[in-house]
Design a protein around this motif. Structure first.
Motif, PDB file in Angstrom:
ATOM      1  N   VAL A 115       0.853  -1.191   0.000  1.00 44.80           N
ATOM      2  CA  VAL A 115       0.000   0.000   0.000  1.00 44.80           C
ATOM      3  C   VAL A 115       0.886   1.237   0.000  1.00 44.80           C
ATOM      4  CG1 VAL A 115      -1.675   1.375   1.306  1.00 44.80           C
ATOM      5  CG2 VAL A 115      -1.901  -1.120   1.231  1.00 44.80           C
ATOM      6  N   PHE A 116       0.580   2.164  -0.897  1.00 40.19           N
ATOM      7  CA  PHE A 116       1.147   3.513  -0.833  1.00 40.19           C
ATOM      8  C   PHE A 116      -0.028   4.450  -0.662  1.00 40.19           C
ATOM      9  CE2 PHE A 116       2.480   7.640  -2.161  1.00 40.19           C
ATOM     10  CZ  PHE A 116       3.808   7.743  -1.776  1.00 40.19           C
ATOM     11  N   ALA A 117      -0.075   5.145   0.465  1.00 38.09           N
ATOM     12  CA  ALA A 117      -1.205   6.028   0.759  1.00 38.09           C
ATOM     13  C   ALA A 117      -0.701   7.423   1.083  1.00 38.09           C
ATOM     14  CB  ALA A 117      -2.021   5.489   1.928  1.00 38.09           C
ATOM     15  N   ALA A 118      -1.386   8.429   0.555  1.00 41.50           N
ATOM     16  CA  ALA A 118      -1.089   9.821   0.867  1.00 41.50           C
ATOM     17  C   ALA A 118      -2.324  10.437   1.506  1.00 41.50           C
ATOM     18  CB  ALA A 118      -0.696  10.589  -0.391  1.00 41.50           C
ATOM     19  N   LEU A 119      -2.128  11.186   2.569  1.00 44.98           N
ATOM     20  CA  LEU A 119      -3.259  11.852   3.201  1.00 44.98           C
ATOM     21  C   LEU A 119      -3.722  13.013   2.333  1.00 44.98           C
ATOM     22  CD1 LEU A 119      -2.433  11.984   7.004  1.00 44.98           C
ATOM     23  CD2 LEU A 119      -3.616  10.220   5.699  1.00 44.98           C
ATOM     24  N   SER A 120      -4.970  12.942   1.905  1.00 46.43           N
ATOM     25  CA  SER A 120      -5.590  14.026   1.155  1.00 46.43           C
ATOM     26  C   SER A 120      -6.610  14.686   2.076  1.00 46.43           C
ATOM     27  CB  SER A 120      -6.230  13.485  -0.131  1.00 46.43           C
ATOM     28  OG  SER A 120      -6.721  14.540  -0.927  1.00 46.43           O
ATOM     29  N   ALA A 121      -7.663  15.266   1.515  1.00 48.96           N
ATOM     30  CA  ALA A 121      -8.683  15.927   2.333  1.00 48.96           C
ATOM     31  C   ALA A 121      -9.971  16.002   1.536  1.00 48.96           C
ATOM     32  CB  ALA A 121      -8.238  17.325   2.729  1.00 48.96           C
ATOM     33  N   ARG A 122     -11.072  15.862   2.232  1.00 46.30           N
ATOM     34  CA  ARG A 122     -12.371  15.950   1.564  1.00 46.30           C
ATOM     35  C   ARG A 122     -12.548  17.289   0.852  1.00 46.30           C
ATOM     36  NH1 ARG A 122     -16.937  12.914   1.970  1.00 46.30           N
ATOM     37  NH2 ARG A 122     -16.116  11.823   3.802  1.00 46.30           N
ATOM     38  N   VAL A 123     -11.959  18.349   1.389  1.00 49.13           N
ATOM     39  CA  VAL A 123     -12.111  19.660   0.741  1.00 49.13           C
ATOM     40  C   VAL A 123     -11.407  19.702  -0.610  1.00 49.13           C
ATOM     41  CG1 VAL A 123     -12.448  20.936   2.891  1.00 49.13           C
ATOM     42  CG2 VAL A 123     -10.134  20.657   1.978  1.00 49.13           C
ATOM     43  N   GLY A 124     -10.593  18.688  -0.916  1.00 50.84           N
ATOM     44  CA  GLY A 124      -9.989  18.601  -2.234  1.00 50.84           C
ATOM     45  C   GLY A 124     -10.917  18.021  -3.280  1.00 50.84           C
ATOM     46  N   SER A 125     -12.086  17.570  -2.855  1.00 50.98           N
ATOM     47  CA  SER A 125     -13.070  17.035  -3.794  1.00 50.98           C
ATOM     48  C   SER A 125     -13.758  18.183  -4.521  1.00 50.98           C
ATOM     49  CB  SER A 125     -14.119  16.208  -3.042  1.00 50.98           C
ATOM     50  OG  SER A 125     -15.244  15.955  -3.861  1.00 50.98           O
ATOM     51  N   ILE A 126     -13.719  18.164  -5.848  1.00 51.49           N
ATOM     52  CA  ILE A 126     -14.410  19.185  -6.643  1.00 51.49           C
ATOM     53  C   ILE A 126     -15.916  18.957  -6.574  1.00 51.49           C
ATOM     54  CG2 ILE A 126     -14.752  20.102  -8.974  1.00 51.49           C
ATOM     55  CD1 ILE A 126     -11.804  19.384  -9.515  1.00 51.49           C
ATOM     56  N   GLY A 127     -16.320  17.695  -6.655  1.00 55.01           N
ATOM     57  CA  GLY A 127     -17.744  17.377  -6.650  1.00 55.01           C
ATOM     58  C   GLY A 127     -18.423  17.643  -5.326  1.00 55.01           C
ATOM     59  N   ASP A 128     -17.651  17.652  -4.239  1.00 56.85           N
ATOM     60  CA  ASP A 128     -18.222  17.830  -2.911  1.00 56.85           C
ATOM     61  C   ASP A 128     -18.084  19.270  -2.401  1.00 56.85           C
ATOM     62  OD1 ASP A 128     -19.469  16.460  -0.625  1.00 56.85           O
ATOM     63  OD2 ASP A 128     -17.626  16.966   0.446  1.00 56.85           O
ATOM     64  N   ASN A 129     -17.560  20.147  -3.242  1.00 59.91           N
ATOM     65  CA  ASN A 129     -17.317  21.532  -2.819  1.00 59.91           C
ATOM     66  C   ASN A 129     -18.590  22.362  -2.936  1.00 59.91           C
ATOM     67  OD1 ASN A 129     -16.436  24.102  -2.307  1.00 59.91           O
ATOM     68  ND2 ASN A 129     -14.913  24.166  -3.940  1.00 59.91           N
ATOM     69  N   ARG A 130     -19.182  22.648  -1.791  1.00 55.85           N
ATOM     70  CA  ARG A 130     -20.410  23.449  -1.768  1.00 55.85           C
ATOM     71  C   ARG A 130     -20.244  24.752  -0.995  1.00 55.85           C
ATOM     72  NH1 ARG A 130     -21.604  18.125  -1.485  1.00 55.85           N
ATOM     73  NH2 ARG A 130     -23.138  17.306  -2.961  1.00 55.85           N
ATOM     74  N   LEU A 131     -19.071  24.981  -0.446  1.00 55.17           N
ATOM     75  CA  LEU A 131     -18.856  26.165   0.372  1.00 55.17           C
ATOM     76  C   LEU A 131     -17.921  27.189  -0.256  1.00 55.17           C
ATOM     77  CD1 LEU A 131     -18.464  24.464   3.880  1.00 55.17           C
ATOM     78  CD2 LEU A 131     -20.481  25.621   2.962  1.00 55.17           C
ATOM     79  N   GLY A 132     -17.082  26.747  -1.206  1.00 60.94           N
ATOM     80  CA  GLY A 132     -16.108  27.654  -1.798  1.00 60.94           C
ATOM     81  C   GLY A 132     -15.005  27.983  -0.809  1.00 60.94           C
ATOM     82  N   GLY A 133     -14.227  29.020  -1.139  1.00 61.65           N
ATOM     83  CA  GLY A 133     -13.134  29.420  -0.268  1.00 61.65           C
ATOM     84  C   GLY A 133     -12.003  28.408  -0.219  1.00 61.65           C
ATOM     85  N   TRP A 134     -11.020  28.685   0.629  1.00 63.97           N
ATOM     86  CA  TRP A 134      -9.861  27.817   0.814  1.00 63.97           C
ATOM     87  C   TRP A 134      -9.259  27.417  -0.544  1.00 63.97           C
ATOM     88  CZ3 TRP A 134      -9.556  24.074   5.490  1.00 63.97           C
ATOM     89  CH2 TRP A 134      -9.927  24.739   6.656  1.00 63.97           C
ATOM     90  N   TYR A 135      -9.135  28.393  -1.432  1.00 63.57           N
ATOM     91  CA  TYR A 135      -8.773  28.119  -2.824  1.00 63.57           C
ATOM     92  C   TYR A 135      -7.476  27.327  -2.958  1.00 63.57           C
ATOM     93  CZ  TYR A 135     -12.402  31.419  -4.248  1.00 63.57           C
ATOM     94  OH  TYR A 135     -13.605  32.044  -4.451  1.00 63.57           O
ATOM     95  N   SER A 136      -6.421  27.800  -2.325  1.00 61.49           N
ATOM     96  CA  SER A 136      -5.107  27.182  -2.539  1.00 61.49           C
ATOM     97  C   SER A 136      -5.024  25.778  -1.965  1.00 61.49           C
ATOM     98  CB  SER A 136      -4.018  28.063  -1.928  1.00 61.49           C
ATOM     99  OG  SER A 136      -4.027  29.346  -2.522  1.00 61.49           O
ATOM    100  N   TYR A 137      -5.531  25.603  -0.763  1.00 60.89           N
ATOM    101  CA  TYR A 137      -5.476  24.285  -0.122  1.00 60.89           C
ATOM    102  C   TYR A 137      -6.356  23.292  -0.874  1.00 60.89           C
ATOM    103  CZ  TYR A 137      -5.639  20.727   3.572  1.00 60.89           C
ATOM    104  OH  TYR A 137      -5.545  19.561   4.287  1.00 60.89           O
ATOM    105  N   ARG A 138      -7.567  23.718  -1.222  1.00 63.21           N
ATOM    106  CA  ARG A 138      -8.455  22.840  -1.991  1.00 63.21           C
ATOM    107  C   ARG A 138      -7.805  22.419  -3.304  1.00 63.21           C
ATOM    108  NH1 ARG A 138     -13.917  22.497  -0.651  1.00 63.21           N
ATOM    109  NH2 ARG A 138     -14.757  24.086   0.760  1.00 63.21           N
ATOM    110  N   ALA A 139      -7.238  23.391  -4.013  1.00 66.13           N
ATOM    111  CA  ALA A 139      -6.652  23.109  -5.325  1.00 66.13           C
ATOM    112  C   ALA A 139      -5.447  22.186  -5.209  1.00 66.13           C
ATOM    113  CB  ALA A 139      -6.255  24.407  -6.016  1.00 66.13           C
ATOM    114  N   ALA A 140      -4.639  22.378  -4.159  1.00 65.13           N
ATOM    115  CA  ALA A 140      -3.471  21.525  -3.970  1.00 65.13           C
ATOM    116  C   ALA A 140      -3.883  20.086  -3.695  1.00 65.13           C
ATOM    117  CB  ALA A 140      -2.603  22.064  -2.829  1.00 65.13           C
ATOM    118  N   LYS A 141      -4.909  19.899  -2.875  1.00 64.39           N
ATOM    119  CA  LYS A 141      -5.375  18.549  -2.585  1.00 64.39           C
ATOM    120  C   LYS A 141      -6.059  17.933  -3.811  1.00 64.39           C
ATOM    121  CE  LYS A 141      -4.065  17.934   1.701  1.00 64.39           C
ATOM    122  NZ  LYS A 141      -3.051  16.899   2.038  1.00 64.39           N
TER     123      LYS A 141
END
Length: 221
Positions: A115-141
């Motif tokens: 297994v190779f696993a990297a910690l991502s974040a739910r806010v990195g999901s484009i389909g789940d983004n309903r709040l906006g904001g956090w542009y840089s962190y969201r885009a990086a994830k």
């Protein structure tokens, strides 16, 4: 007993995962910026630190990352965007794990489950983004998710028993998140670690390329 490599073992989640695995009798190697001088944004540093390790490892977990880098807090509006913050976020949260994957590849078995696993974040999901904001962190994830998905496709040809995945650990009460928790429920790092270990233990090659949460549930891209 599994041999496990944790990148970022000095952080809240990485250290908790290491402690939990060692308590179960697994052999864990941990490296970090504070302990080993590992700078995942520098390929020379990644090459030097990871190149000094001896494999193979059954699991590799990349637990590095940051919400705020050099004072660049998550943006609440477009007016807060800066090129520096976007570059810093991409370098640490997207480029870093991929450089680790590139140089850790010789430490992963080709003919055994891994297994190779990297910690991502739910806010990195484009389909789940309903709040906006956090542009840089969201885009990086989001970039990390795409990069890992592409790597999973490539590595399925050479490492046929490898699961290469992005994992969302949930909202974890660590110094990483303490300024941003607000009213959001958070779990202690040991609980988050136990959940991540359970998910990783369940993974097979059929799961490669997936984006999963702490319960093993699919997160939309």
């Amino acid at each position: 007993m599994k041999r496990v490599l944790i990148i970022g073992n000095s952080g809240g989640i990485g250290s908790a995962v290491q402690a939990a695995l060692q308590a179960k009798g697994h052999a864990v190697t941990g490296v970090s910026r504070s302990g080993d001088g590992l700078d995942v944004t520098s390929e020379a540093s990644v090459r030097g630190v990871i190149g000094s390790l001896e494999g193979p490892f059954d699991w590799v977990l990349v637990a590095t990352g940051a919400l705020e880098i050099d004072g660049g807090a998550p943006e609440k509006s477009l007016a807060s965007l800066s090129a520096r913050t976007m570059q810093d976020q991409f370098a640490l949260n997207a480029m870093g794990p991929m450089l680790v994957l590139k140089h850790a590849l010789p430490l992963l078995p080709k003919d055994n489950p891994a297994v190779f696993a990297a910690l991502s974040a739910r806010v990195g999901s484009i389909g789940d983004n309903r709040l906006g904001g956090w542009y840089s962190y969201r885009a990086a994830k989001a970039a990390l998710n795409q990069l890992m998905h592409g790597a999973a496709i490539e590595l399925a040809r050479t490492h046929k028993q490898l699961a290469c995945v992005c994992l969302h650990p949930g909202t974890v009460a660590t110094p990483f998140t303490e300024k941003y928790l607000g009213r959001h429920p958070a779990v202690p790092a040991p609980q988050a670690a136990a959940r991540l270990i359970e998910v990783m233990a369940s993974l097979t090659a059929k799961d490669t390329g997936r984006f999963l949460d702490y319960a093993g549930k699919e997160i939309p891209w």
